[in-house]
Design a protein around this motif. Sequence first.
Motif, PDB file in Angstrom:
ATOM      1  N   UNK A 189      13.136 -24.102 -23.963  1.00 36.83           N
ATOM      2  CA  UNK A 189      13.927 -22.598 -23.591  1.00 36.83           C
ATOM      3  C   UNK A 189      13.609 -21.807 -23.419  1.00 36.83           C
ATOM      4  N   UNK A 190      13.393 -21.386 -25.436  1.00 39.27           N
ATOM      5  CA  UNK A 190      12.890 -20.430 -25.760  1.00 39.27           C
ATOM      6  C   UNK A 190      11.466 -19.747 -25.271  1.00 39.27           C
ATOM      7  N   UNK A 233      13.584 -15.046 -14.390  1.00 42.32           N
ATOM      8  CA  UNK A 233      15.256 -14.835 -15.097  1.00 42.32           C
ATOM      9  C   UNK A 233      15.326 -15.941 -15.864  1.00 42.32           C
ATOM     10  N   UNK A 234      14.934 -17.472 -15.564  1.00 39.75           N
ATOM     11  CA  UNK A 234      15.036 -18.856 -16.581  1.00 39.75           C
ATOM     12  C   UNK A 234      14.225 -20.207 -16.076  1.00 39.75           C
ATOM     13  N   UNK A 235      13.378 -20.514 -17.508  1.00 35.43           N
ATOM     14  CA  UNK A 235      12.415 -21.756 -17.098  1.00 35.43           C
ATOM     15  C   UNK A 235      13.705 -23.179 -17.422  1.00 35.43           C
ATOM     16  N   UNK A 236      13.045 -23.496 -16.547  1.00 34.78           N
ATOM     17  CA  UNK A 236      14.148 -25.173 -16.701  1.00 34.78           C
ATOM     18  C   UNK A 236      13.029 -26.404 -16.710  1.00 34.78           C
ATOM     19  N   UNK A 237      13.829 -27.044 -17.200  1.00 34.92           N
ATOM     20  CA  UNK A 237      12.910 -28.662 -16.730  1.00 34.92           C
ATOM     21  C   UNK A 237      12.812 -28.844 -15.529  1.00 34.92           C
ATOM     22  N   UNK A 245      12.568 -32.082 -12.291  1.00 37.84           N
ATOM     23  CA  UNK A 245      13.428 -32.942 -12.783  1.00 37.84           C
ATOM     24  C   UNK A 245      12.714 -33.717 -11.571  1.00 37.84           C
ATOM     25  N   UNK A 301      18.940 -18.168  -7.855  1.00 40.37           N
ATOM     26  CA  UNK A 301      18.124 -18.230  -9.617  1.00 40.37           C
ATOM     27  C   UNK A 301      16.691 -17.418  -9.725  1.00 40.37           C
ATOM     28  N   UNK A 308       9.662 -24.807 -14.523  1.00 36.09           N
ATOM     29  CA  UNK A 308       9.227 -24.241 -13.227  1.00 36.09           C
ATOM     30  C   UNK A 308      10.319 -22.744 -13.844  1.00 36.09           C
ATOM     31  N   UNK A 331      19.540 -29.911 -19.045  1.00 29.53           N
ATOM     32  CA  UNK A 331      18.403 -29.504 -20.427  1.00 29.53           C
ATOM     33  C   UNK A 331      18.749 -30.832 -21.120  1.00 29.53           C
ATOM     34  N   UNK A 368      19.414 -19.244 -22.593  1.00 32.63           N
ATOM     35  CA  UNK A 368      18.833 -19.036 -21.840  1.00 32.63           C
ATOM     36  C   UNK A 368      18.985 -18.268 -20.046  1.00 32.63           C
ATOM     37  N   UNK A 379      12.922 -33.651 -15.975  1.00 32.27           N
ATOM     38  CA  UNK A 379      14.399 -32.555 -15.685  1.00 32.27           C
ATOM     39  C   UNK A 379      14.883 -31.880 -16.875  1.00 32.27           C
ATOM     40  N   UNK A 380      14.529 -32.387 -17.927  1.00 30.21           N
ATOM     41  CA  UNK A 380      15.491 -31.993 -19.145  1.00 30.21           C
ATOM     42  C   UNK A 380      14.113 -30.671 -19.861  1.00 30.21           C
ATOM     43  N   UNK A 381      14.864 -30.062 -20.693  1.00 26.61           N
ATOM     44  CA  UNK A 381      13.927 -28.773 -21.156  1.00 26.61           C
ATOM     45  C   UNK A 381      14.120 -29.130 -22.537  1.00 26.61           C
ATOM     46  N   UNK A 382      13.495 -28.792 -23.855  1.00 31.58           N
ATOM     47  CA  UNK A 382      14.001 -29.310 -25.483  1.00 31.58           C
ATOM     48  C   UNK A 382      14.490 -27.786 -25.546  1.00 31.58           C
TER      49      UNK A 382
END
Lengths: 250, 310, 960
Positions: C60-61, C40-44, C46, C12, C31, A173, A33, C53-56
């Motif tokens: 992400x997909x 642009x992208x997806x983040x967890x 925090x 970003x 976010x 992540x 990503x 803040x983590x993202x599985x």
Amino acid sequence: MTDLPPPSKKKLGLVIDLDTCVGCHACATGCKQWNSGGMAGPVTDEKPYGKDPAGVWFNRIHAYELEQVPATPEAPAQPAMTLHFPRSCLHCETPACVTVCPTGASYKRASDGIVLVDEDKCIGCKLCSWACPYGAREYSEVEGVMKKCTLCVDRIYNENLPESEREPACVQVCPTRARHFGDLGDPESKVSKLVAERGGLPLLPELGYAPVNRYLPPRPRRAGGDDVAVAEDTTTEATPKRWLDRILRR
Amino acid sequence: MHPALSVIFFTTLSGAGYGLLFWTAYAVLCGQGQPRALLIAIAVSVVLSTIGLLSSLWHLGKPARAWRAFSQWRTSWLSREGVASLATFVAAVALAATLLPDLMDGDARGTMPSFDWTGRGIAVLAMAMAMATVFCTAMIYASLKPIPAWRHRLVPTVYVLFALFTGGLLDMVIRGPDSSALLLILLAAALWIMKVRYWRAIGAALPATRGDAIGLPGRTATVFERPHTEANYLTREMGFVVARKHAKWLRVASVALFAVIPIVLLAPVIVPHLHSMPLLVVAALSALAGAFVERWLFFAEAKHMVTLYY
Amino acid sequence: MREPQLNPSPSPGDAVHATTCYMCACRCGIKVWTLEGRIRYIQGNPDHPVNRGVLCAKGSAGLMQHYSPARLTRPLLRVGERGKGEFKEIGWDEAMAIATSWLAPIRARNPDELAFFTGRDQSQALTGWWAQQFGTVNYAAHGGFCSVNMAAGGLYTLGGSFWEFGEPDWDHTQYLMLWGVAEDHDSNPIKLGLGKLKARGAKIVAVNPVRSGYGAIADEWIGIRPGTDGLFAFALIHELLRSDRIDLDYLVRYANAHWLVVRNPGGADDGLFARDLDGNVLCWDRERGAVDARAVDTTPMVVGEYTLPGGRTAVPVFQLLAERYLDPQYAPDAVSERCGIPGDTIRRIARELASAAFDSKLSLPIAWTDAWGREHATMEGRAVSMHAMRGISAHSNGFHTCRALHVLQLLLGAVDAPGSFRFQPPFPKPIPPGNRPGKARRADGGLDSTPLGFVHAPEDLVVDADGQPRRIDHAYSWAYPLAAHGMMHTMIRNAWAGDPYRIDTLLMFMANMSWNSAMNTSETMHWLTDTFEDGEYRIPRIIYSDAYASEMVAYADLVLPDTTYLERHDAISLLDRPISDADCASDAIRHPIFDSATQPTDDGRPRDVRGFQTVLLELGARLGLPGMVEADGAPKYADYADYIVNHERTPGVGLLAGWRGEDGSLEGKGAPNPHQLQQYIAHGGFWHSPIPESARYYKMANRDYLRWAHGFGFVPNEQPIVMQLYSETLQKFRLAALGHGAHQPPDEHRTRVATYFDPLPIWYEPFEHDQTSRETYPLSAITQRPMHMYHAWHSQNAWLRQIQTRNALFVHPDTGARYGLAEDDWVDVDSHHGTITVQVRFAGNVQPDTVWTWNAIGKRRGAWRLSKDAPESKRGFLLNHLISDVTPKGDYANADPVTGQAAWFDLRVRIRKSDATADESAPQFAPLQFKPAPDHPLRYGAKSRNHEHPSKTSTDDTLP
Ligand SMILES: Nc1nc2c(c(=O)[nH]1)N[C@H]1C(S)=C(S)[C@@H](COP(=O)(O)OP(=O)(O)OC[C@H]3O[C@@H](n4cnc5c(=O)[nH]c(N)nc54)[C@H](O)[C@@H]3O)O[C@H]1N2
Ligand SMILES: Nc1nc2c(c(=O)[nH]1)N[C@H]1C(S)=C(S)[C@@H](COP(=O)(O)OP(=O)(O)OC[C@H]3O[C@@H](n4cnc5c(=O)[nH]c(N)nc54)[C@H](O)[C@@H]3O)O[C@H]1N2
Ligand code: SF4
Ligand code: SF4
Ligand code: SF4
Ligand code: SF4
Ligand code: SF4
Ligand SMILES: [Mo]
């Protein structure tokens, strides 16, 4: 550029904890990503909705079964295990993927050791991918150039990101926090200490690529011995009566 | 490794071309042969190596940028090969140039003039560069540690000998048979022996285990699940597997084509006046075909260390 | 040579939007960075309490999900036969008019003729309320086929449950037992927690027939035989009792160990708690005799037999418990064979549990006051925790097994003590929770309460005068009395069969019921399309809302296309499935980041889709449903956002707890705040309120907690919640079955109710194990969720399907050898119900009598706009074709007899090498007539790359 620079003091890399990785593919997808729109983008996909979809991934998660190991005088027996193993570029210190490159597209950064591809120079000869024992180079048929993990060079120094987020996407992540990023050239860094403490290992060191990344091996399993002699009496069946004299306070 | 036809074409044809150039230059050096035939031979060698090079461009993702490949000769065998092939091309042209005056003199069919030192120097250079180029090609493969089959010490020799052998046959087809037939028979026999030894050697397992590859030496690991259920670049490029029984059959075919048939067909040539051009042509084509199969196997049978992960 | 110039600080994106992920029900904070209007992208996030803040992988997909070519684009009206997937596009006005014209007469005639079922239950606070206003009892969400055993087992025992409503004390536990957990709804929190345990070196034990995922990193794997966890738990309990390693003080303080149970065999009060005239439950005080069991400063007896004033005999709960589980039938060696666990291992685990609980001497220096006002300087810990999920609950004995685990926890004193399992607010709730299922109709046509609730006693069942089911799914009937989440899995068969009556319209939302969420998938498809002799469909009308071209879409008459999760408002409400953690109460929202009209698929036309919740409210207004229209009949809410902000369930209580009150200064309760959503958005899309430090443990009896929770309306009062080792509720049903009371089961159910409503946990063979021959079907077959895919959703996700496009049946190599199989062989797998043909793979990490596969990978040909030769349909498969929706005897649903939970994992099979020269899985069905998605390569991100890293690469990153 395919001359290797003199060894840098700073050796940025990843430390991956195989004791903790549950094989969730978050790092692989998070990597895809960020990098899709990042410096190494686009991270292309072919036949995305067809029979055999295939794309570029800088990070791939394998799953293995490990056979059990009998006890030795030094170590107790280890049961069979399932192991998840994320595989990405190890940012080797002496990587042939760089030196074989005929164009100078492949290079190792003098300042921090990150191994990169300059896609504007790459001719797509694929030789570097042959030269990497770890399968860390990924060719994009769509773009006609070689791609690879950038160690998120466009994140780790990125002043547009809050300082706490200046780490690779895969590290950010990882839901179990099995991935660590830092300077493995500095023995005082958190990652170096972790490696020292947990006996972190490079992969296939005998090939001489001197990988920077380290893998922390799974800790010995603690199933505990079933053969421990049971001290309790098994002769007299306990009955509820035994609690008659127990004085409880509410 | 995935046997890319473009690369196999490239290595066999350019190898034969450089071999041909070698023998041609040798003839010039020894003052043998007719300038016209020599010139044809040089032309053929240049065409072959150029076809080879062009077909190798096919293999590139960005052929238009191929010029960049000359820049990294300090470290890259591929770059060195490029530089060497360019130098060989220059030497070949120079060699042709030295022959040109004789051709102009109308003595093209005549016997060879004796060359001055410059001419000899150019011939030696062309011989050296031709073999250097082939050696560089071989070293592209022989330098790759992740592919133990290619690291085998016979690889550069076999590449060079195949170039000399196939080039020699072409030379004979172009310039007519001579005493070198015996040499070619010996080369064919040598290659036969070397390939058999090579094939025996690469039968061994990879020098590391899957346990080593995942940083757990000493543990036996089997694949539970691959990262992706379908094939990807890595598995297609490095994970090519040729079935054992096919490989065996192809080895036999290759030896038959590059050694047995040429030897049988060349044997009469040793006896003066007992030769026929058609048989020589068949021998040369057979040897090229055999070399092609050999090269295909060279790729198809080579195991990349990355397969340990799969 | 110089190194090329890089831009180390690319932007970003040009905008960032904090919202809530919906690639699964875990609901992490994300976010979403956009650049020039594209992601642009997806983040967890925090700061977010769920994922920190983590993202599985799924999260992400999400990007590829938002841009999926399978997105629906406009309302569809069926033109071909049902099930073919042939539709014409219509406008929303027409769609709403059609829906209204179907529903209005039902509402006027008999609201129960509408069956409203939602799969993913993210909007139950709205959908349940809507069903209530419509007046139908036929409403349920997905919990019935998911994990209601877990919910009910917990809520009827602890007042809270596993699932995502409780969590191990990740910071203090020293010993974690994971029972049958693969992914859970608490996906990222569990992973974060496991990471913490690993870092601390705490021991993790995985009880699971398969050793993968979490089991892979566990210190110990117990490869149990499916369906036998209850026995294993009893053996552990047996050992703890035998060695007297239990926490009796805890049991009398926080549970009902000392409550007296009347012993009066044959009597109407047998097994009920002994009460005084005021209705207070009694216990036996060592000095004073019978006293109020809830009083403090008593010295209660936990064993013995006592004669009550008035002459009745009674025994403490613990006496019954100890008698039962000390029985030799539960000794480790007695259960070892059936569970497949050596007796020595069971004894050792029991020792380890006790040692972690009692010898670790965990004590937190936090002063607290108990519910009775007594002050404590420290919080004494029990460093052993458990978590369980569908490996326990998806069996027909799952309710009791779940209760067995809770009893085990209680004996160790390990519920909401430091180091143990902890409640997440709004739990614990009174046991059982107060809201009962709605069943009476108000004057305005609505129901007296929402259709789903908790049954306390036989009189709460939703049955008619003859004791026959009143709901189409038979939930809350004598067959499945505590079916607290409804029974989605029985609804389609019953609607087809007209059992107990015919319905007119089936309204479904977000449920792929013609495929992976159906048991008996093939017949389900038939029921959905079957007609009477006159050609009329037996299920006359089906309205369905989905966001993607799923298998179920093809079975709808009217398709209401939903938006993606980035295009609508959603409320993640405490009234619904909360996202709180043990230290904080939390809720969250989603808000539109894109206008769906600007997010076309490959046809390039603006998508004309609407958030289902908004559609539902508009439909409600058109139907004039109470609460959805003003007095003059005008719609009360402009859209769902308006409803989220302004709807009050009870005065001051709405969907969101944060920023309430006109100025946003209140939390929990307060008047609607017109700026509430903006305030959520400004705060990262979520609200969370920390529990006071002194209130974080012993929540069931912690004064500060109960006061705090009462303030939020989580509990009706500040009374301590007494955890129920012994369930009087269950005993009431048993008594009814034995002929007592005004509400008794019809005769055909008497034995069943009497058997399975045991007030203490029992274990019995899962029905399918007992009702099929062990010789004919020697293997158990189960599924697991893959970590990187959510059910059916991610099949068309360009990234996730690269990880997995097909599944195989995993077989232990020894088992494979036993059946003469080789790796990758095609095999026929038979159950008592059907046969599938699939490919096998060998893996040693499974209990040898069990085979398994990944869930929901197999797809119907043509569905999701995948190409017709996609491996998902050619080689992937569903185990569901083998899973019957009824027991082998055919007398009941294939479900738990207490809660009606679908018993997916009871499946028994045999395997044999397929004699067909198969190269594709079977069964196969006619391809759905959706147009395959364009298959050109994706270059997503090329534009943003060039924006920040000018390069010679082209900037064309168009996606279909
Ligand atoms: N063999 C076997 N079968 C099982 C299980 C098992 O373990 N084994 N597990 C069972 C369990 S626990 C469950 S919960 C069910 C799950 O089964 P379902 O509840 O049917 O879940 P999904 O497959 O997720 O399908 C739900 C539908 O939601 C749609 N959808 C996705 N996003 C949106 C959106 O934003 N809006 C709308 N309106 N629709 C959307 C998808 O397109 C899909 O069609 O499966 C059950 N089936
Ligand atoms: N990635 C991802 N996450 C999800 C979902 C998804 O589809 N994908 N689905 C969500 C949904 S709807 C739900 S309900 C949850 C479910 O969350 P889980 O319950 O964790 O999911 P399952 O895959 O059903 O896991 C059941 C586990 O129990 C094991 N098992 C089966 N039978 C037995 C038994 O008899 N005893 C024991 N001890 N173990 C047994 C199986 O091997 C498996 O590991 O996950 C949610 N989270
Ligand atoms: S892992 Fe491979 S690509 Fe990365 S630096 Fe080492 S050799 Fe090069
Ligand atoms: S593919 Fe590109 S980077 Fe790799 S060796 Fe060839 S030119 Fe260098
Ligand atoms: S460091 Fe960055 S590029 Fe490398 S694997 Fe991790 S996310 Fe991908
Ligand atoms: S994200 Fe972490 S846990 Fe998941 S596969 Fe990657 S390293 Fe393993
Ligand atoms: S667990 Fe993953 S998919 Fe589920 S909400 Fe969190 S990030 Fe999204
Ligand atoms: Mo579920």
